[in-house]
Design an enzyme around this catalytic site. Structure first.
Site, PDB file in Angstrom:
ATOM      1  N   HIS A 464       0.608  -1.201   0.538  1.00 20.41           N
ATOM      2  CA  HIS A 464       0.224   0.033   0.202  1.00 20.41           C
ATOM      3  C   HIS A 464       0.785   1.163  -0.038  1.00 20.41           C
ATOM      4  O   HIS A 464       1.775   1.205   1.005  1.00 20.41           O
ATOM      5  CB  HIS A 464      -0.635   0.458   0.993  1.00 20.41           C
ATOM      6  CG  HIS A 464      -2.313  -0.920   1.576  1.00 20.41           C
ATOM      7  ND1 HIS A 464      -2.808  -1.480   2.545  1.00 20.41           N
ATOM      8  CD2 HIS A 464      -2.495  -1.328  -0.095  1.00 20.41           C
ATOM      9  CE1 HIS A 464      -3.765  -2.652   1.892  1.00 20.41           C
ATOM     10  NE2 HIS A 464      -3.381  -2.911   0.960  1.00 20.41           N
ATOM     11  N   GLU A 467       1.713   3.879   3.127  1.00 20.94           N
ATOM     12  CA  GLU A 467       1.366   3.492   3.911  1.00 20.94           C
ATOM     13  C   GLU A 467       3.209   3.552   4.394  1.00 20.94           C
ATOM     14  O   GLU A 467       3.815   2.758   4.349  1.00 20.94           O
ATOM     15  CB  GLU A 467       0.948   2.340   4.599  1.00 20.94           C
ATOM     16  CG  GLU A 467      -0.492   2.372   4.185  1.00 20.94           C
ATOM     17  CD  GLU A 467      -0.837   0.908   5.173  1.00 20.94           C
ATOM     18  OE1 GLU A 467       0.248  -0.003   4.542  1.00 20.94           O
ATOM     19  OE2 GLU A 467      -2.291   0.578   4.624  1.00 20.94           O
ATOM     20  N   HIS A 560       2.607  -2.534   7.027  1.00 23.11           N
ATOM     21  CA  HIS A 560       1.542  -2.425   6.577  1.00 23.11           C
ATOM     22  C   HIS A 560       1.758  -0.960   7.878  1.00 23.11           C
ATOM     23  O   HIS A 560       2.319  -0.685   8.576  1.00 23.11           O
ATOM     24  CB  HIS A 560       0.131  -2.747   6.679  1.00 23.11           C
ATOM     25  CG  HIS A 560       0.356  -3.651   5.316  1.00 23.11           C
ATOM     26  ND1 HIS A 560      -0.776  -3.271   4.759  1.00 23.11           N
ATOM     27  CD2 HIS A 560       0.619  -4.509   4.942  1.00 23.11           C
ATOM     28  CE1 HIS A 560      -0.549  -4.438   3.799  1.00 23.11           C
ATOM     29  NE2 HIS A 560      -0.010  -5.719   4.340  1.00 23.11           N
ATOM     30  N   GLU A 632       1.254  -4.257  11.491  1.00 26.09           N
ATOM     31  CA  GLU A 632      -0.182  -2.913  11.105  1.00 26.09           C
ATOM     32  C   GLU A 632       0.905  -1.888  12.518  1.00 26.09           C
ATOM     33  O   GLU A 632       1.429  -2.371  13.117  1.00 26.09           O
ATOM     34  CB  GLU A 632      -0.859  -2.603  11.858  1.00 26.09           C
ATOM     35  CG  GLU A 632      -2.133  -3.698  10.412  1.00 26.09           C
ATOM     36  CD  GLU A 632      -2.486  -3.536   9.473  1.00 26.09           C
ATOM     37  OE1 GLU A 632      -1.850  -1.478   9.460  1.00 26.09           O
ATOM     38  OE2 GLU A 632      -2.545  -4.020   8.439  1.00 26.09           O
TER      39      GLU A 632
END
Length: 904
Positions: A464, A467, A560, A632
């Site tokens: 992504h 990010e 991420h 994350e």
């Protein structure tokens, strides 16, 4: 010294135009320096290659090591010390220069440019090997072979064979500019190079504390405001990626900012047409107030989160207000105190100050505008610039561009120490043609058995593009694993690290938040078979699949960023095998102990949802990797320990990359005390969670003896709080093709639409279809070895009041599968051309017959063969009734399986 070579050199070869062309071509590019008849040779002790770091550096880029019996064992190329020559040739980068240095040739005495020096450092053993190879090798006996090398393995054997050809151009040259990023041809790109310094704030940057006086902005829009910046052409939904080029759109790049009327004009000058920039429009609604519109991901109409833009012509004493009006997420960390990032160019130049958290009166709320399909949310904040006439940048998070990655990898490739255990390769090229890099990091093994025993660890980031915190964690990991730390050396001894530092370079370059240039979320397409549409994902999965065939992959982790939760945490996959029950939770728990002020184990989740089946975490888990995770990291900061209520800096994220390495060592410690201790702790935590769950449901349950049989998925919440999206289906260009086909299909149907039929016409159509069905089934029966039998059909009465209401009813023949398979496969029947003729023939016959007489075409099979007509009996149709034959067309084929009879 080489009698075999001298004999071979005297042989004459036939002149060949292609041979002459290749000879000139190779000499021009420096691959071949000797004369046409000379033979290259390279043989020297192994320690000369190992002790020459410059050769290691030059050969570390663009080579393939998969031709040896052990693909991870470094090939020991033997370069001859003592053979020298002039004219170094013209190379095009590091790979070519390495070729010149590492491919010395045996020089012909007839060539005055080439000199020979007797090697004095060769041992007697090596000399005997050289002489044996030169006398007996078939490879060295061919005068047509222009390029060859001797590879020396760990068992002291010389294996002469050709190496795999190298790329014509090195993708990371040691000198000269890097390969410029490639942009879609619709994107305008300014020529300026944007570069920011790294800086660690001396004091913690605390979250913003709301005062209750934050202003809810009223969106004015360009109807009442003044547009001071707007991108002309932005590809959105309905368009798709076609081609790319360095520099993006052709032609002159216009200045989109407003023209200042003089030194007193205080209008801000906006710009975002640089790498990773994102700002579509800026509207000035007051003297110091601006409404900003973000650009959606290219070729889509959604995903607005990442912003990164520049402002110029600032005023020091004024309070500016910026409002982003088209955000799409209902929840954001800005509601929990996160501040935007600001970078002052004057502060960076004079005080060495980089990115910092700034802003007041921060509010994230629902916007009063929308596109009619989904509501918009707005982010507003105020700022005071530190200097007059400054150039400042604003960003959602610390930017990390594709060029930043290339500069970092170039420094690794040019480091003679790191290049010995870090091999840089091209995994593939993206849709726009940008290189997706793959790093293989491991220390050279002493034996093939030692190399084969190593387990693998796979890490990736930036699937992504918005990010960027994933890239900073990846940079911290690479800094540690490439260092000379004893722990790093130990990790390189026991593991093979496969690292893809930027999976979506196209999205990073254009400033997307989530998608690639296919207009789709790549982290929902790891199961794809569309290699051309999703090359980065397809090649990554294929690389891991081949890696699993070679060795065990201990851990997979994809880095991420998260926009709704603070801290750092992992998403994993519950293991259903009781033998490894709770083992997938050990690594996250260890990481939480090593980074207690940043990593939250309670925020981890291990539930596998159906909507996440296409993610890298789930796909790799189903491929057999037990410890498969998505890491994350928050855009905000920490709520834990000493860093409570403070923003994360780049140093915090890089330190987490170091701690990932520490946790790997703990996880693989031969002393299993830490591992077993974590397992016991996990069981206690699970018991507490189960009790809590039943208490919430108002139930009492005795967990002794059977608590471990409870499904872990039942007590865990979903990961719906993650920044996830469902699969968007086909990529944009294929979706466009489907839309065009559907459009043409609708137009064709509309053009060919027939008027409504009467009841008589419908009955005639039914008769036509019935006769055609009889025709097919009768032919099937005849070819399967069954004779057609006659059966009295339903009559079409001429005296009936409604002749069109009578219908022909047929019974299909019952044929088994073996009988149907007995058909002649080379014969195909197309009854569509004769259906109308059969129908007209039947109607004419029906009208001529007297009442009670009927016409029938029956395909029903009967077991009474006495009623079967003679085989040579032909239908009583006259050929002159066929208008097809009269018009000069092909004569209608008479099929013996179709029989029409009349009964008195």
């Amino acid at each position: 010294m080489f009698p075999a070579l001298e004999t071979e050199l005297k042989q004459e070869t036939l002149p060949d135009p292609y041979e002459d062309f290749m000879y000139r071509h190779l000499r021009y590019y420096g691959y071949f320096k000797a004369q046409r008849g000379s033979l290259p040779n390279s043989a020297t002790p192994q320690h000369l290659w190992k002790n020459n770091p410059q050769c290691l550096l030059s050969g570390s880029v663009g080579e393939r090591h998969d031709l040896t019996p052990d693909p991870l064992q470094k090939e020991k190329l033997l370069s001859t010390q003592g053979f020298t020559g002039s004219n170094p040739g013209r190379g095009h980068g590091t790979a070519h220069q390495a070729t010149l240095r590492r491919r010395p040739t045996c020089h012909n005495q007839k060539d005055p440019q080439l000199k020979y020096t007797r090697p004095t450092c060769l041992s007697s053993t090596v000399r005997r090997q050289i002489e044996a190879v030169s006398r007996g090798s078939l490879l060295l006996s061919s005068p047509l072979l222009k390029s060859r090398q001797l590879l020396h393995n760990d068992f002291g054997e010389v294996n002469p064979r050709l190496r795999e050809p190298r790329d014509l151009f090195a993708f990371l040259p040691s000198s000269g500019p890097l390969q410029a990023p490639r942009w879609p041809i619709e994107c305008e790109v300014i020529k300026e190079n944007i570069h920011h310094i790294e800086w660690i704030p001396p004091q913690p940057e605390y979250f913003y504390q709301p005062t209750g006086n934050e202003k809810v902005p009223e969106i004015v829009g360009e109807e009442e405001g003044t547009v001071v910046y707007q991108l002309d052409s932005v590809p959105t939904e309905g368009s798709y990626f076609t081609s790319s080029r360095v520099g993006g759109k052709r032609g002159i790049i216009k200045d989109l900012a407003v023209t200042l009327q003089g030194p007193e004009d205080n209008a801000l000058l906006f710009e975002s047409r640089f790498e990773s920039g994102n700002l579509q429009k800026a509207v000035r609604v007051d003297t110091y107030e601006y409404e900003l519109t973000l650009r959606t991901d290219l070729y889509t109409n959604k995903y607005t989160q990442w912003f990164y833009f520049r402002v110029q012509n600032t005023r020091k004493d004024a309070t500016y207000r910026f409002t982003i009006v088209n955000l799409l997420k209902p929840k954001s960390l800005y509601t929990l105190g996160m501040k935007p990032l600001m970078y002052s160019q004057l502060d960076a130049d004079t005080h060495n100050i980089g990115w910092r958290r700034e802003g007041s009166e921060i509010k994230y709320c629902k916007s009063s505008t929308g596109d009619g399909q989904q509501p918009f949310y707005c982010l507003t904040w105020t700022i005071q610039f530190p200097h007059d006439q400054d150039t400042c940048f604003f960003a959602h998070f610390y930017p990390y561009t594709y060029t930043d990655l290339q500069c970092y990898l170039l420094s690794v490739a040019n480091n003679p120490v790191q290049a010995q255990f870090c091999k840089l390769r091209t995994l593939c090229r993206s849709l726009a043609g940008n290189i997706v890099y793959l790093l293989t990091i491991t220390n050279p093994s002493r034996t093939p058995q030692e190399a084969a025993a190593k387990k693998a660890v796979v890490l990736s980031a930036r699937v992504h593009p918005g990010e960027s915190n994933g890239s900073w964690i990846m940079k911290g990991f690479l800094d540690f694993i490439l260092s000379d730390s004893p722990d790093a050396q130990l990790l390189r001894n026991i593991f093979v690290f496969k690292v893809v530092p930027m999976l979506n370079p196209d999205g990073v370059i254009v400033g997307n938040s989530r998608c690639s240039l296919a207009g789709r979320d790549l982290n929902r397409h790891y199961k794809t078979i569309l290699k051309d549409s999703f090359p980065c994902i397809w090649y990554t999965r294929n690389m891991i699949k081949r890696l699993l065939e070679e060795r065990e992959v201990l851990l997979y982790c994809d880095f991420h960023g998260h926009s709704r939760k603070n801290n750092i945490f992992l998403y994993g996959c519950n293991n259903n095998d009781r033998k490894y029950w709770l083992h997938e939770r050990v690594f996250p728990l260890m990481l939480s102990k090593n980074a207690p002020d940043k990593f939250s184990f309670h925020s981890c989740n291990f539930k596998v949802q159906r909507c996440k089946e296409g993610t890298g975490r789930v796909v790799m888990w189903r491929m057999g990797i037990l410890n498969s995770y998505t890491m994350e990291s928050t855009f905000g900061g920490s709520t834990l320990g000493n860093k409570r209520d403070t923003h994360f800096t780049t140093e915090d994220l890089k330190s987490l990359g170091h701690q990932v390495c520490d946790t790997l060592l703990d996880f693989c410690d031969p002393d299993r005390a830490k591992f077993m201790q974590c397992l016991e702790e996990l069981k206690e935590l699970l018991q507490q969670e189960i009790h809590k769950k039943f208490n919430e449901l108002g139930q009492d349950m005795e967990l002794e003896g059977n608590w471990s049989d409870i499904s872990l998925s039942d007590i865990e919440s979903s990961t719906s709080g993650s920044d996830s999206s469902l699969s968007d289906g086909l990529p944009a260009h294929l979706l466009n093709i489907a839309r065009e086909l559907n459009k043409k299909k609708r137009l064709y149907k509309k053009k060919k639409k027939k008027p409504l039929q009467t009841r008589k016409q419908r009955n005639e159509q039914y008769q036509k279809n019935s006769l055609m069905r009889e025709f097919k089934l009768t032919d099937v029966a005849e070819r399967a070895g069954f004779a057609s039998t006659l059966q009295k059909p339903h009559a079409f009465s001429r005296n009936s009041k409604n002749t069109s209401s009578s219908m022909v009813r047929n019974e299909k023949p019952r044929l088994n599968e073996s009988q149907l398979n007995a058909r002649d496969k080379d014969t195909s029947l197309d009854p569509s051309n004769v259906t109308a003729l059969i129908l007209s023939q039947s109607k004419e016959r029906t009208q001529r017959e007297k009442p009670g007489f009927t016409a029938s075409c029956s395909a029903k099979r009967s077991t009474n063969r006495s009623q079967e007509p003679a085989r040579d009996m032909k239908p009583s149709w006259s050929r002159n009734r066929y208008p097809v034959a009269k018009r000069g067309r092909a004569t209608l084929t008479v099929y013996p399986s179709l029989h029409v009879y009349t009964y008195p």
